[in-house]
Design an enzyme around this catalytic site. Sequence first.
Site, PDB file in Angstrom:
ATOM      1  N   HIS A   1      40.183  36.347  43.726  1.00 61.17           N
ATOM      2  CA  HIS A   1      41.251  35.458  43.595  1.00 61.17           C
ATOM      3  C   HIS A   1      42.707  35.934  42.678  1.00 61.17           C
ATOM      4  O   HIS A   1      42.315  36.855  41.915  1.00 61.17           O
ATOM      5  CB  HIS A   1      40.860  34.023  43.079  1.00 61.17           C
ATOM      6  CG  HIS A   1      40.406  34.111  41.554  1.00 61.17           C
ATOM      7  ND1 HIS A   1      41.034  34.218  40.576  1.00 61.17           N
ATOM      8  CD2 HIS A   1      39.339  34.250  41.248  1.00 61.17           C
ATOM      9  CE1 HIS A   1      40.400  34.445  39.503  1.00 61.17           C
ATOM     10  NE2 HIS A   1      39.147  34.115  39.981  1.00 61.17           N
TER      11      HIS A   1
ATOM     12  N   GLU B   1      31.904  31.034  41.928  1.00 64.06           N
ATOM     13  CA  GLU B   1      31.708  31.806  40.675  1.00 64.06           C
ATOM     14  C   GLU B   1      30.397  31.495  40.176  1.00 64.06           C
ATOM     15  O   GLU B   1      29.607  30.674  40.210  1.00 64.06           O
ATOM     16  CB  GLU B   1      32.838  31.639  39.802  1.00 64.06           C
ATOM     17  CG  GLU B   1      32.467  32.693  38.395  1.00 64.06           C
ATOM     18  CD  GLU B   1      32.869  34.062  38.700  1.00 64.06           C
ATOM     19  OE1 GLU B   1      31.773  34.732  39.647  1.00 64.06           O
ATOM     20  OE2 GLU B   1      33.430  34.709  38.325  1.00 64.06           O
TER      21      GLU B   1
END
Length: 197
Positions: free
Chosen positions: A8, A81
Amino acid sequence: MTVYLIRHGETDWNKAGKLQGREDVPLNAAGLRQASSCAEALKTLPARCVLTSPLQRAKVTAQAIAQALTVPLFEDERLIERDFGALSGLTPEERAAFIASGRDAGSEPLGAVADRMLRAIEDYAETYHSVVVVSHGASINTVLARCSGGEIGTGKTLLINTGVSRLSFKEGRWQVDFYNVPPDEAARLSMEFDDNK
């Protein structure tokens, strides 16, 4: 099958060096620009869908890429994550002090992260054959480590924001074609790989 793994765009926690786990930290202004530039650079990829972690820093990056590619976007919890436990939100100095204390942070095992990431990737790659996956530094690194036999990835590779890594399924296993390159370089390298097939 081909998979493009993309970290990201930047967040304020990235900038401060804080460890981001499951906290839903948004992209900052630089991160939003990175997401837009990444989407523009990758709009010629032959990908047929985009997958994203549910965390907004990944999802906003993925939305820009899916829009540029005009392909469907799928959110998958398995791409989230790594759970860093007590280490989440700590600066490098704070993490070093915690680790030196000998306490157990309760982090998600690296092997479990790689397993869930690869299951998600394979589920979509079998149907779509060429996919973009937008996820997070630690999670992507577990996949790179697994697919490279530990040569790169966890403990060795610091992934840049919107850095692109490419995997290809060859001879019965995932192989790393290239890793951690800026989006414009990834687009060029991908064309070279595809031309040489």
